[in-house]
Motif scaffolding. Structure first.
Motif, short mmCIF file in Angstrom:
data_model
loop_
_atom_site.label_atom_id
_atom_site.label_comp_id
_atom_site.label_asym_id
_atom_site.label_seq_id
_atom_site.Cartn_x
_atom_site.Cartn_y
_atom_site.Cartn_z
N SER A 19 -44.63 32.58 23.82
CA SER A 19 -45.04 32.98 25.16
C SER A 19 -46.55 32.82 25.29
CB SER A 19 -44.66 34.44 25.40
OG SER A 19 -45.44 35.29 24.56
N ASP A 20 -47.06 32.94 26.52
CA ASP A 20 -48.51 32.87 26.70
C ASP A 20 -49.22 33.98 25.94
OD1 ASP A 20 -48.39 30.60 28.19
OD2 ASP A 20 -48.77 31.56 30.13
N ALA A 21 -48.62 35.17 25.88
CA ALA A 21 -49.24 36.27 25.13
C ALA A 21 -49.33 35.93 23.64
CB ALA A 21 -48.44 37.56 25.34
N GLN A 22 -48.29 35.30 23.14
CA GLN A 22 -48.31 34.90 21.74
C GLN A 22 -49.35 33.80 21.48
OE1 GLN A 22 -44.10 34.04 21.83
NE2 GLN A 22 -43.67 35.68 20.36
N ILE A 23 -49.47 32.87 22.42
CA ILE A 23 -50.49 31.82 22.27
C ILE A 23 -51.88 32.44 22.29
CG2 ILE A 23 -51.47 29.75 23.31
CD1 ILE A 23 -48.66 29.09 24.38
N ASP A 24 -52.09 33.42 23.17
CA ASP A 24 -53.37 34.12 23.20
C ASP A 24 -53.68 34.76 21.84
OD1 ASP A 24 -54.36 33.65 25.80
OD2 ASP A 24 -53.04 35.20 26.64
N ALA A 25 -52.65 35.35 21.23
CA ALA A 25 -52.85 35.98 19.93
C ALA A 25 -53.23 34.94 18.87
CB ALA A 25 -51.58 36.72 19.51
N MET A 26 -52.61 33.76 18.95
CA MET A 26 -52.95 32.70 18.00
C MET A 26 -54.39 32.23 18.19
SD MET A 26 -50.25 32.15 16.11
CE MET A 26 -50.06 33.93 16.21
N VAL A 27 -54.79 32.07 19.45
CA VAL A 27 -56.16 31.64 19.73
C VAL A 27 -57.15 32.68 19.24
CG1 VAL A 27 -57.81 31.06 21.55
CG2 VAL A 27 -55.49 30.16 21.65
N GLU A 28 -56.83 33.97 19.44
CA GLU A 28 -57.70 35.04 18.97
C GLU A 28 -57.89 34.95 17.46
OE1 GLU A 28 -60.27 38.14 19.31
OE2 GLU A 28 -59.27 37.12 20.97
N LEU A 29 -56.80 34.69 16.74
CA LEU A 29 -56.92 34.53 15.29
C LEU A 29 -57.82 33.34 14.95
CD1 LEU A 29 -53.28 35.17 14.02
CD2 LEU A 29 -55.28 36.61 13.65
N GLY A 30 -57.76 32.32 15.79
CA GLY A 30 -58.55 31.12 15.51
C GLY A 30 -60.04 31.32 15.59
N THR A 31 -60.49 32.46 16.13
CA THR A 31 -61.93 32.74 16.21
C THR A 31 -62.45 33.45 14.98
OG1 THR A 31 -61.61 34.89 17.31
CG2 THR A 31 -61.71 32.93 18.72
N ARG A 32 -61.55 33.86 14.09
CA ARG A 32 -61.98 34.59 12.90
C ARG A 32 -62.65 33.67 11.90
NH1 ARG A 32 -57.20 38.48 10.84
NH2 ARG A 32 -58.00 37.51 8.93
N ASP A 33 -63.66 34.18 11.22
CA ASP A 33 -64.43 33.36 10.28
C ASP A 33 -63.56 32.82 9.16
OD1 ASP A 33 -66.72 33.72 11.74
OD2 ASP A 33 -67.50 35.35 10.49
N ASP A 34 -62.62 33.65 8.66
CA ASP A 34 -61.80 33.17 7.54
C ASP A 34 -60.85 32.05 7.99
OD1 ASP A 34 -60.41 35.02 9.11
OD2 ASP A 34 -59.10 35.63 7.48
N ILE A 35 -60.36 32.15 9.22
CA ILE A 35 -59.48 31.10 9.74
C ILE A 35 -60.28 29.82 9.98
CG2 ILE A 35 -57.91 30.42 11.57
CD1 ILE A 35 -56.83 32.67 9.83
N GLY A 95 -62.93 28.94 8.45
CA GLY A 95 -63.24 28.38 7.13
C GLY A 95 -62.07 27.60 6.56
N LEU A 96 -60.87 28.15 6.74
CA LEU A 96 -59.67 27.45 6.26
C LEU A 96 -59.50 26.12 6.98
CD1 LEU A 96 -56.95 27.56 4.63
CD2 LEU A 96 -55.94 28.50 6.72
N VAL A 97 -59.70 26.14 8.29
CA VAL A 97 -59.55 24.90 9.06
C VAL A 97 -60.56 23.86 8.61
CG1 VAL A 97 -59.77 23.89 11.36
CG2 VAL A 97 -58.56 26.07 11.06
N LEU A 101 -52.60 21.74 6.36
CA LEU A 101 -53.13 22.85 7.15
C LEU A 101 -51.99 23.66 7.76
CD1 LEU A 101 -55.48 24.39 8.42
CD2 LEU A 101 -55.46 22.72 10.28
N ILE A 102 -50.97 22.98 8.27
CA ILE A 102 -49.85 23.69 8.89
C ILE A 102 -49.15 24.57 7.85
CG2 ILE A 102 -47.56 23.40 9.92
CD1 ILE A 102 -48.66 20.83 11.24
#
Length: 391
Positions: A340-356, A358-360, A372-373
């Motif tokens: 859902s859009d709410a779930q996509i928002d949660a994924m994008v929020e995780l994508g702003t974390r420094d550890d994420i 760094g992994l990318v 990566l996947i």
């Protein structure tokens, strides 16, 4: 081409002067095989619907021409359905944006320079295989078919030539809708996510020369409607200056062909579904597989054996090289399509974390996504999202 040329027997005929076809023709001609490159249009690279983004790895690995490069992809800005955005800056160019007309033309010129014969304005509609050769015709009444010991179908998706020789078609597709627009304030690639924007996929804005951009999306259905709605997005509508955008629409395979060879015939590139299942980009994969096809044809010519059992070396090679990438990407696509859009928002929020991030930066490659996947799906942070019901 002189009339007598249609009566000779070529070693290889390549149908389609896109990147995959031209690379294959270049390499077979370089190997000493008499090669004919056919293109239905009067020039290579006409009427192409493509973002024109090619990974930097492709240029170094395949020694591609750099003159057609319009700019480089160095930063990406992601927009979540909520409007929140973040920038990803890998610190070096991930890819280059090219003029497809100039890029395709340069590759066809390379094939010609290696000794391949090139015939433009020839639309091969009929193909027949016998014990001695492959025959191509534009129409049934042609009295002088083109003949070759082997044929490479590199037509892009949509041709029925492969089915004429008994090869199965591709069943799963999406549609790409895109236009080149006059647009202000585009300084980096922009990616837009959300079920209202592009369900199961994403939309993009790709900068070209100053004041111009390619804007598009992919969708399994109603792509033109989603495209027209995307042009009205609050982040776009005031920057677009083109009054009546000319949309191009084309089908894109999202699964590989089940069998890519038969006696005297190989299928390469988009016609074989050799397209990244994550982003629907097919230029690099198609060229890589075309090189494998050329190597197999060189080996087959050395043994004067163009039967399917010999040509299967090509099938084994390309599936080993990109098969698991395609499978993993398709699994991610199916998973993403359920969010859902709410779930996509949660994924994008995780994508702003420094550890994420760094992994990318550590694992991300523009053309190779499997590692990566698979690693990302094992992260505790994503598992926590799953436990809270946001997966």
């Amino acid at each position: 081409m002189a009339a007598g040329m249609t009566q000779r027997l070529f070693d290889v005929v390549v149908i389609g002067a896109g990147p995959a076809g031209s690379v294959c023709a270049t390499l077979t001609a370089k190997a000493g095989l008499s090669t004919l490159l056919l293109e239905e249009h009067e020039e290579a690279g006409l009427f192409v619907n493509c973002t024109g983004i090619i990974g930097a790895e492709a240029f170094s690995k395949l020694n591609l021409p750099t003159e057609p490069i319009l700019g480089s992809l160095q930063r990406i800005r992601f927009f979540a359905p909520s409007g929140r955005c973040f920038r990803y800056n890998p610190g070096e160019p991930l890819a280059h944006v090219v003029s497809r007309h100039r890029f395709d033309k340069a590759l066809a010129d390379l094939a010609h320079g290696q000794g391949a014969f090139c015939r433009f304005g020839y639309h091969a509609r009929l193909i027949r295989v016998d014990s001695d050769a492959v025959e191509l015709r534009q129409r049934e009444e042609d009295t002088h078919p083109i003949r070759a010991k082997a044929a490479v179908i590199a037509t892009g998706f949509g041709s029925n030539l492969a089915s004429q020789v008994g090869l199965p078609g591709i069943q799963k597709t999406v549609y790409g809708a895109q236009a080149e627009l006059e647009m202000e304030g585009v300084e980096e690639v922009e990616i837009y996510l959300g079920r209202e924007i592009a369900p199961e996929a994403f939309a993009w804005v790709v900068p070209l020369e100053p004041g111009r951009a390619r804007v598009g999306l992919t969708a399994a259905r109603e792509a033109p409607l989603y495209f027209q709605n995307f042009l009205k997005h609050p982040s776009l509508r005031n920057r677009i200056k083109t009054k009546q955008p000319k949309m191009l629409l084309s089908p894109i395979p999202i699964e590989p062909i089940h069998r890519s060879v038969t006696d005297r015939v190989l299928v390469v590139g988009e016609a074989a579904g050799q397209v990244k299942t994550t982003t629907q980009g097919g230029i690099y994969y198609g060229m890589l597989c075309a090189a494998m096809a050329a190597q197999t044809l060189e080996e087959a010519a050395g043994k004067n054996d163009f039967r399917a059992r010999m040509l299967r070396r090509y099938e084994r090679a390309w599936r080993q090289a990109i098969g698991q990438e395609l499978k993993t990407g398709l699994q991610l696509r199916q998973l993403f399509g359920r969010l859902s859009d709410a779930q996509i928002d949660a994924m994008v929020e995780l994508g702003t974390r420094d550890d994420i991030i760094g992994l990318v930066k550590r694992l991300a490659q523009f053309d190779w996504h499997r590692k990566l996947i698979e690693t990302s799906l094992k992260l505790p942070a994503l598992q926590e999202v799953a436990r809270t019901g946001l997966w």
